[in-house]
Scaffold this motif. Sequence first.
Motif, PDB file in Angstrom:
ATOM      1  N   CYS A  54       4.060   6.149  -7.706  1.00  0.00           N
ATOM      2  CA  CYS A  54       4.970   6.097  -6.565  1.00  0.00           C
ATOM      3  C   CYS A  54       4.405   5.241  -5.433  1.00  0.00           C
ATOM      4  O   CYS A  54       5.120   4.428  -4.842  1.00  0.00           O
ATOM      5  CB  CYS A  54       5.256   7.502  -6.047  1.00  0.00           C
ATOM      6  SG  CYS A  54       6.289   8.500  -7.122  1.00  0.00           S
ATOM      7  N   LEU A  55       3.118   5.410  -5.154  1.00  0.00           N
ATOM      8  CA  LEU A  55       2.501   4.634  -4.089  1.00  0.00           C
ATOM      9  C   LEU A  55       2.442   3.150  -4.435  1.00  0.00           C
ATOM     10  O   LEU A  55       2.594   2.295  -3.563  1.00  0.00           O
ATOM     11  CB  LEU A  55       1.102   5.169  -3.786  1.00  0.00           C
ATOM     12  CG  LEU A  55       1.051   6.548  -3.144  1.00  0.00           C
ATOM     13  CD1 LEU A  55      -0.392   7.027  -3.028  1.00  0.00           C
ATOM     14  CD2 LEU A  55       1.729   6.546  -1.791  1.00  0.00           C
ATOM     15  N   THR A  56       2.240   2.837  -5.709  1.00  0.00           N
ATOM     16  CA  THR A  56       2.213   1.439  -6.135  1.00  0.00           C
ATOM     17  C   THR A  56       3.575   0.791  -5.963  1.00  0.00           C
ATOM     18  O   THR A  56       3.686  -0.337  -5.459  1.00  0.00           O
ATOM     19  CB  THR A  56       1.758   1.342  -7.603  1.00  0.00           C
ATOM     20  OG1 THR A  56       0.454   1.909  -7.716  1.00  0.00           O
ATOM     21  CG2 THR A  56       1.755  -0.096  -8.083  1.00  0.00           C
ATOM     22  N   VAL A  57       4.619   1.502  -6.364  1.00  0.00           N
ATOM     23  CA  VAL A  57       5.974   0.965  -6.219  1.00  0.00           C
ATOM     24  C   VAL A  57       6.308   0.785  -4.746  1.00  0.00           C
ATOM     25  O   VAL A  57       6.893  -0.224  -4.350  1.00  0.00           O
ATOM     26  CB  VAL A  57       7.001   1.878  -6.925  1.00  0.00           C
ATOM     27  CG1 VAL A  57       8.416   1.478  -6.576  1.00  0.00           C
ATOM     28  CG2 VAL A  57       6.792   1.826  -8.428  1.00  0.00           C
ATOM     29  N   LYS A  58       5.905   1.742  -3.918  1.00  0.00           N
ATOM     30  CA  LYS A  58       6.159   1.627  -2.478  1.00  0.00           C
ATOM     31  C   LYS A  58       5.449   0.404  -1.908  1.00  0.00           C
ATOM     32  O   LYS A  58       6.016  -0.353  -1.121  1.00  0.00           O
ATOM     33  CB  LYS A  58       5.686   2.883  -1.757  1.00  0.00           C
ATOM     34  CG  LYS A  58       5.982   2.855  -0.287  1.00  0.00           C
ATOM     35  CD  LYS A  58       5.531   4.114   0.394  1.00  0.00           C
ATOM     36  CE  LYS A  58       5.785   3.962   1.872  1.00  0.00           C
ATOM     37  NZ  LYS A  58       4.849   4.681   2.678  1.00  0.00           N
ATOM     38  N   ARG A  59       4.227   0.171  -2.335  1.00  0.00           N
ATOM     39  CA  ARG A  59       3.461  -0.988  -1.868  1.00  0.00           C
ATOM     40  C   ARG A  59       4.136  -2.282  -2.328  1.00  0.00           C
ATOM     41  O   ARG A  59       4.190  -3.256  -1.569  1.00  0.00           O
ATOM     42  CB  ARG A  59       2.028  -0.906  -2.410  1.00  0.00           C
ATOM     43  CG  ARG A  59       1.174  -2.061  -2.031  1.00  0.00           C
ATOM     44  CD  ARG A  59       0.805  -1.993  -0.578  1.00  0.00           C
ATOM     45  NE  ARG A  59      -0.089  -3.117  -0.296  1.00  0.00           N
ATOM     46  CZ  ARG A  59      -0.024  -3.840   0.792  1.00  0.00           C
ATOM     47  NH1 ARG A  59       0.830  -3.548   1.731  1.00  0.00           N
ATOM     48  NH2 ARG A  59      -0.845  -4.831   0.971  1.00  0.00           N
ATOM     49  N   GLU A  60       4.657  -2.301  -3.547  1.00  0.00           N
ATOM     50  CA  GLU A  60       5.372  -3.476  -4.036  1.00  0.00           C
ATOM     51  C   GLU A  60       6.603  -3.756  -3.176  1.00  0.00           C
ATOM     52  O   GLU A  60       6.882  -4.906  -2.831  1.00  0.00           O
ATOM     53  CB  GLU A  60       5.816  -3.273  -5.479  1.00  0.00           C
ATOM     54  CG  GLU A  60       4.703  -3.337  -6.487  1.00  0.00           C
ATOM     55  CD  GLU A  60       5.188  -3.000  -7.891  1.00  0.00           C
ATOM     56  OE1 GLU A  60       6.363  -2.639  -8.075  1.00  0.00           O
ATOM     57  OE2 GLU A  60       4.348  -3.090  -8.810  1.00  0.00           O
ATOM     58  N   LEU A  61       7.333  -2.708  -2.831  1.00  0.00           N
ATOM     59  CA  LEU A  61       8.522  -2.872  -2.006  1.00  0.00           C
ATOM     60  C   LEU A  61       8.162  -3.421  -0.630  1.00  0.00           C
ATOM     61  O   LEU A  61       8.848  -4.290  -0.102  1.00  0.00           O
ATOM     62  CB  LEU A  61       9.272  -1.548  -1.877  1.00  0.00           C
ATOM     63  CG  LEU A  61       9.933  -1.010  -3.142  1.00  0.00           C
ATOM     64  CD1 LEU A  61      10.500   0.384  -2.889  1.00  0.00           C
ATOM     65  CD2 LEU A  61      11.015  -1.945  -3.629  1.00  0.00           C
ATOM     66  N   GLU A  62       7.097  -2.907  -0.052  1.00  0.00           N
ATOM     67  CA  GLU A  62       6.654  -3.390   1.263  1.00  0.00           C
ATOM     68  C   GLU A  62       6.183  -4.833   1.183  1.00  0.00           C
ATOM     69  O   GLU A  62       6.472  -5.647   2.085  1.00  0.00           O
ATOM     70  CB  GLU A  62       5.528  -2.513   1.795  1.00  0.00           C
ATOM     71  CG  GLU A  62       5.981  -1.116   2.182  1.00  0.00           C
ATOM     72  CD  GLU A  62       4.819  -0.203   2.516  1.00  0.00           C
ATOM     73  OE1 GLU A  62       3.651  -0.584   2.283  1.00  0.00           O
ATOM     74  OE2 GLU A  62       5.076   0.919   2.988  1.00  0.00           O
ATOM     75  N   SER A  63       5.518  -5.188   0.115  1.00  0.00           N
ATOM     76  CA  SER A  63       5.046  -6.555  -0.063  1.00  0.00           C
ATOM     77  C   SER A  63       6.221  -7.523  -0.226  1.00  0.00           C
ATOM     78  O   SER A  63       6.228  -8.597   0.361  1.00  0.00           O
ATOM     79  CB  SER A  63       4.136  -6.632  -1.277  1.00  0.00           C
ATOM     80  OG  SER A  63       3.742  -7.955  -1.527  1.00  0.00           O
ATOM     81  N   ASP A  64       7.214  -7.114  -1.006  1.00  0.00           N
ATOM     82  CA  ASP A  64       8.411  -7.944  -1.190  1.00  0.00           C
ATOM     83  C   ASP A  64       9.161  -8.125   0.122  1.00  0.00           C
ATOM     84  O   ASP A  64       9.668  -9.204   0.414  1.00  0.00           O
ATOM     85  CB  ASP A  64       9.331  -7.334  -2.249  1.00  0.00           C
ATOM     86  CG  ASP A  64       8.747  -7.428  -3.641  1.00  0.00           C
ATOM     87  OD1 ASP A  64       7.787  -8.213  -3.845  1.00  0.00           O
ATOM     88  OD2 ASP A  64       9.239  -6.715  -4.544  1.00  0.00           O
ATOM     89  N   ALA A  65       9.228  -7.055   0.906  1.00  0.00           N
ATOM     90  CA  ALA A  65       9.951  -7.131   2.181  1.00  0.00           C
ATOM     91  C   ALA A  65       9.228  -8.072   3.147  1.00  0.00           C
ATOM     92  O   ALA A  65       9.869  -8.833   3.880  1.00  0.00           O
ATOM     93  CB  ALA A  65      10.066  -5.741   2.793  1.00  0.00           C
ATOM     94  N   SER A  66       7.902  -8.041   3.149  1.00  0.00           N
ATOM     95  CA  SER A  66       7.165  -8.922   4.067  1.00  0.00           C
ATOM     96  C   SER A  66       7.273 -10.375   3.625  1.00  0.00           C
ATOM     97  O   SER A  66       7.349 -11.274   4.475  1.00  0.00           O
ATOM     98  CB  SER A  66       5.710  -8.499   4.162  1.00  0.00           C
ATOM     99  OG  SER A  66       5.035  -8.731   2.934  1.00  0.00           O
ATOM    100  N   LYS A  67       7.334 -10.614   2.325  1.00  0.00           N
ATOM    101  CA  LYS A  67       7.490 -11.993   1.840  1.00  0.00           C
ATOM    102  C   LYS A  67       8.880 -12.519   2.169  1.00  0.00           C
ATOM    103  O   LYS A  67       9.047 -13.698   2.433  1.00  0.00           O
ATOM    104  CB  LYS A  67       7.256 -12.047   0.342  1.00  0.00           C
ATOM    105  CG  LYS A  67       5.816 -11.911  -0.049  1.00  0.00           C
ATOM    106  CD  LYS A  67       5.635 -12.000  -1.545  1.00  0.00           C
ATOM    107  CE  LYS A  67       4.179 -11.788  -1.928  1.00  0.00           C
ATOM    108  NZ  LYS A  67       4.005 -11.823  -3.388  1.00  0.00           N
ATOM    109  N   ALA A  68       9.871 -11.644   2.148  1.00  0.00           N
ATOM    110  CA  ALA A  68      11.243 -12.057   2.438  1.00  0.00           C
ATOM    111  C   ALA A  68      11.384 -12.446   3.915  1.00  0.00           C
ATOM    112  O   ALA A  68      12.199 -13.298   4.257  1.00  0.00           O
ATOM    113  CB  ALA A  68      12.223 -10.947   2.090  1.00  0.00           C
TER     114      ALA A  68
END
Length: 70
Positions: A54-68
Motif C-alpha cells: 500500500c505504501l509503495t502504491v501511494k508513493r508511486e501515485l505521489e511521484s506521478d502527481a509531482s511529475k505531472a
Amino acid sequence: MPTVQELRELTPQDLDARVAELKRQLFDLKSKHNTGVLDSTADLVKTRRDIARCLTVKRELESDASKARE
C-alpha cells in the motif's frame, strides 16, 4: 488483499485508511503472537507485506502527481 492494480485505483486518502487498518491488524497479531494465541505466524508476514504494498502504491501515485506538475 486486493491486487496492486486495484490499489492503484484508490485515492491516497483511501490508501492511508487501509494502511492504518493494516497497522492496527498487525498490532493485534503481534499481541496474539506474544500471548501464544496466534495460529499462523505467516499472517504477520502477510500483513507487513500488505502494508508495504500500500505504501509503495501511494508513493508511486505521489511521484506521478509531482511529475505531472512539472
